[in-house]
Design a protein around this motif. Structure first.
Motif, PDB file in Angstrom:
ATOM      1  N   ARG A 121      -0.920  20.557   6.529  1.00 55.63           N
ATOM      2  CA  ARG A 121      -0.545  20.878   7.938  1.00 55.63           C
ATOM      3  C   ARG A 121      -0.385  19.493   8.478  1.00 55.63           C
ATOM      4  NH1 ARG A 121       2.497  24.907   9.148  1.00 55.63           N
ATOM      5  NH2 ARG A 121       1.259  26.115  10.483  1.00 55.63           N
ATOM      6  N   PHE A 122      -1.340  18.651   8.306  1.00 57.25           N
ATOM      7  CA  PHE A 122      -1.440  17.386   9.083  1.00 57.25           C
ATOM      8  C   PHE A 122      -1.592  16.232   8.095  1.00 57.25           C
ATOM      9  CE2 PHE A 122      -3.092  20.620  11.732  1.00 57.25           C
ATOM     10  CZ  PHE A 122      -2.554  20.289  12.985  1.00 57.25           C
ATOM     11  N   GLY A 123      -0.874  14.987   8.438  1.00 53.28           N
ATOM     12  CA  GLY A 123      -0.866  13.625   7.762  1.00 53.28           C
ATOM     13  C   GLY A 123      -1.190  12.710   8.739  1.00 53.28           C
ATOM     14  N   VAL A 124      -1.179  11.661   8.060  1.00 54.73           N
ATOM     15  CA  VAL A 124      -1.260  10.450   8.852  1.00 54.73           C
ATOM     16  C   VAL A 124       0.014   9.306   8.687  1.00 54.73           C
ATOM     17  CG1 VAL A 124      -2.714   8.278   9.128  1.00 54.73           C
ATOM     18  CG2 VAL A 124      -3.812  10.644   8.340  1.00 54.73           C
ATOM     19  N   TRP A 125       0.651   8.704   9.748  1.00 53.80           N
ATOM     20  CA  TRP A 125       1.532   7.918   9.797  1.00 53.80           C
ATOM     21  C   TRP A 125       1.069   6.536  10.086  1.00 53.80           C
ATOM     22  CZ3 TRP A 125       4.191   4.229  12.060  1.00 53.80           C
ATOM     23  CH2 TRP A 125       5.698   4.047  11.991  1.00 53.80           C
ATOM     24  N   ARG A 126       1.229   5.401   9.337  1.00 51.39           N
ATOM     25  CA  ARG A 126       1.097   4.067   9.816  1.00 51.39           C
ATOM     26  C   ARG A 126       2.285   3.210   9.006  1.00 51.39           C
ATOM     27  NH1 ARG A 126      -5.449   3.651   7.668  1.00 51.39           N
ATOM     28  NH2 ARG A 126      -6.219   4.821   9.469  1.00 51.39           N
ATOM     29  N   PHE A 147      -2.181   1.219   5.119  1.00 52.96           N
ATOM     30  CA  PHE A 147      -3.105   1.858   4.503  1.00 52.96           C
ATOM     31  C   PHE A 147      -4.003   1.007   3.370  1.00 52.96           C
ATOM     32  CE2 PHE A 147      -0.196   5.175   5.819  1.00 52.96           C
ATOM     33  CZ  PHE A 147      -0.975   6.319   6.159  1.00 52.96           C
ATOM     34  N   GLY A 148      -5.364   0.935   3.589  1.00 50.35           N
ATOM     35  CA  GLY A 148      -6.291   0.399   2.602  1.00 50.35           C
ATOM     36  C   GLY A 148      -6.424   1.338   1.569  1.00 50.35           C
ATOM     37  N   SER A 149      -6.912   1.114   0.357  1.00 48.94           N
ATOM     38  CA  SER A 149      -7.194   1.849  -0.744  1.00 48.94           C
ATOM     39  C   SER A 149      -8.509   2.937  -0.175  1.00 48.94           C
ATOM     40  CB  SER A 149      -7.667   1.419  -1.938  1.00 48.94           C
ATOM     41  OG  SER A 149      -6.609   0.856  -2.605  1.00 48.94           O
ATOM     42  N   GLU A 150      -9.521   2.311   0.297  1.00 49.90           N
ATOM     43  CA  GLU A 150     -10.573   3.111   0.863  1.00 49.90           C
ATOM     44  C   GLU A 150     -10.354   4.155   1.889  1.00 49.90           C
ATOM     45  OE1 GLU A 150     -13.952   0.707   1.805  1.00 49.90           O
ATOM     46  OE2 GLU A 150     -13.887  -0.284  -0.302  1.00 49.90           O
ATOM     47  N   LEU A 169      -9.485   9.501   3.963  1.00 52.47           N
ATOM     48  CA  LEU A 169      -8.452  10.510   4.664  1.00 52.47           C
ATOM     49  C   LEU A 169      -8.158  11.567   3.533  1.00 52.47           C
ATOM     50  CD1 LEU A 169      -5.829   7.829   6.254  1.00 52.47           C
ATOM     51  CD2 LEU A 169      -7.593   9.452   7.272  1.00 52.47           C
ATOM     52  N   GLU A 170      -8.112  11.292   2.287  1.00 46.99           N
ATOM     53  CA  GLU A 170      -7.872  12.670   1.515  1.00 46.99           C
ATOM     54  C   GLU A 170      -9.292  13.356   1.332  1.00 46.99           C
ATOM     55  OE1 GLU A 170      -6.274  12.397  -3.051  1.00 46.99           O
ATOM     56  OE2 GLU A 170      -8.085  11.453  -3.034  1.00 46.99           O
ATOM     57  N   ALA A 230       3.985   0.003  -2.447  1.00 51.36           N
ATOM     58  CA  ALA A 230       3.030   0.665  -1.522  1.00 51.36           C
ATOM     59  C   ALA A 230       2.613   1.791  -1.960  1.00 51.36           C
ATOM     60  CB  ALA A 230       3.319   0.125   0.060  1.00 51.36           C
ATOM     61  N   ALA A 231       3.508   2.807  -2.017  1.00 45.22           N
ATOM     62  CA  ALA A 231       3.408   4.136  -2.303  1.00 45.22           C
ATOM     63  C   ALA A 231       2.601   4.370  -3.501  1.00 45.22           C
ATOM     64  CB  ALA A 231       4.646   5.083  -2.160  1.00 45.22           C
ATOM     65  N   GLU A 232       3.033   3.887  -4.514  1.00 45.11           N
ATOM     66  CA  GLU A 232       2.243   3.814  -6.095  1.00 45.11           C
ATOM     67  C   GLU A 232       1.168   3.503  -5.934  1.00 45.11           C
ATOM     68  OE1 GLU A 232       3.920   2.987 -10.579  1.00 45.11           O
ATOM     69  OE2 GLU A 232       4.499   1.669  -8.904  1.00 45.11           O
ATOM     70  N   GLU A 233       0.872   2.364  -5.176  1.00 42.80           N
ATOM     71  CA  GLU A 233      -0.815   1.963  -5.133  1.00 42.80           C
ATOM     72  C   GLU A 233      -1.594   2.954  -4.412  1.00 42.80           C
ATOM     73  OE1 GLU A 233      -0.333  -1.783  -3.100  1.00 42.80           O
ATOM     74  OE2 GLU A 233       0.100  -2.892  -4.996  1.00 42.80           O
ATOM     75  N   LEU A 234      -1.043   3.694  -3.214  1.00 45.80           N
ATOM     76  CA  LEU A 234      -1.963   4.538  -2.894  1.00 45.80           C
ATOM     77  C   LEU A 234      -2.018   5.870  -3.614  1.00 45.80           C
ATOM     78  CD1 LEU A 234      -0.415   4.285   0.977  1.00 45.80           C
ATOM     79  CD2 LEU A 234      -2.684   3.534   0.209  1.00 45.80           C
TER      80      LEU A 234
END
Length: 277
Positions: free
Chosen positions: A8-13, A18-21, A26-27, A46-50
């Motif tokens: 229902r909620f996510g985070v936009w940056r 977004f760093g890995s930690e 956030l997960e 960037a998506a693949e790394e996250l």
């Protein structure tokens, strides 16, 4: 991709924000999706790394710019990611803004051509979504993708978009946040991060349809502009403001936190957001 996988909620940056930690935290906090903004490159590294750094959270682009990133390249990246992390990536694409994209012309036709190219390259409609504000692109999003990704909109736009999209299409809207109970201070925090958008005609023309006036939309923007488009106040007030999009018909809200310590704000909001979700 099933819409519930977005949460229902996510985070936009911005895509490099977004760093890995941070992503892992956030997960763990229960956010469903990480939205990579500011026109991520078509290689989608960037998506693949996250995705590699996390276990279940969805990652989405918001958005890949169709003028700067060829569809063939983006499709190749999509298939690479889908093979490695099936069902965890949503490809958001859009036409951006004429003030920024030198090649900008006939954006609707360009979006159709881009979607045609993605079709030919085997990118499923249900795994992609469109940045959309007006009725014509909202209808295109409903016909040719999972749904729509509006940005910088009030809940009244969400209600209108849901009527246009119908019941089945995805509606995932971005909304800005400042966790501060002092309204004047919250607006002051938001202003240098938001008044840029008052120079982009796609946004201002759309907002005029929902009652915003020339006074509201003249830099640096009125109090009304910030009160509608930035959720501010204590945690309860912020969450209620965000939930207004869900009540208006959104499936998902992507929080763009404007506070200096965005991770701390997301940490503070998470328990209340889980109650809404």
């Amino acid at each position: 991709m099933a819409f519930e996988e977005l949460g229902r909620f996510g985070v936009w940056r911005p895509f490099g924000g977004f760093g890995s930690e941070d992503a892992r935290e956030l997960e763990a906090l229960g956010y469903g999706t990480l939205w990579l903004g500011s026109s991520p490159p078509g290689d989608l590294v960037a998506a693949e790394e996250l995705l590699a750094a996390t276990e279940t959270i969805t990652v989405a682009s918001s958005i890949v710019n169709i003028w700067s990133e060829p569809a063939a390249k983006v499709a190749e990246s999509f298939h690479r990611i889908e093979a490695r992390f099936p069902g965890r990536f949503l490809l958001g694409i859009g036409a951006g803004h004429p003030e920024i994209a030198a090649a900008y012309k006939k954006p609707y036709d360009a979006l159709v051509e881009y979607l045609d190219a993605l079709d030919e390259a085997g990118v499923p409609a249900e795994a992609r979504a469109l940045a959309a504000l007006g009725p014509r692109v909202l209808k295109l999003a409903e016909r040719r993708s999972a749904g729509a990704l509006p940005y910088l909109v009030p809940a009244a736009h969400t209600a209108s978009a849901r009527e246009i999209l119908g019941d089945k299409a995805l509606l995932a809207t971005e909304h800005k946040v400042v966790l501060d109970a002092d309204p004047a201070r919250a607006r002051a925090t938001a202003r240098p991060r938001v008044d840029f958008y008052l120079g982009l005609q796609n946004y201002t023309a759309n907002l005029r349809k929902f009652g915003f006036t020339d006074e509201d939309l003249t830099k640096p923007g009125s109090d009304h502009f910030y009160d509608e488009l930035v959720a501010h106040g204590d945690a309860t007030a912020v969450v209620d403001h965000l939930a207004g999009h869900l009540r208006a018909g959104a499936d998902h809200v992507a929080l763009q936190v404007l506070d200096d310590d965005g991770q701390a704000t997301l940490r503070a909001l998470a328990p209340l957001l889980r109650e809404v979700a």
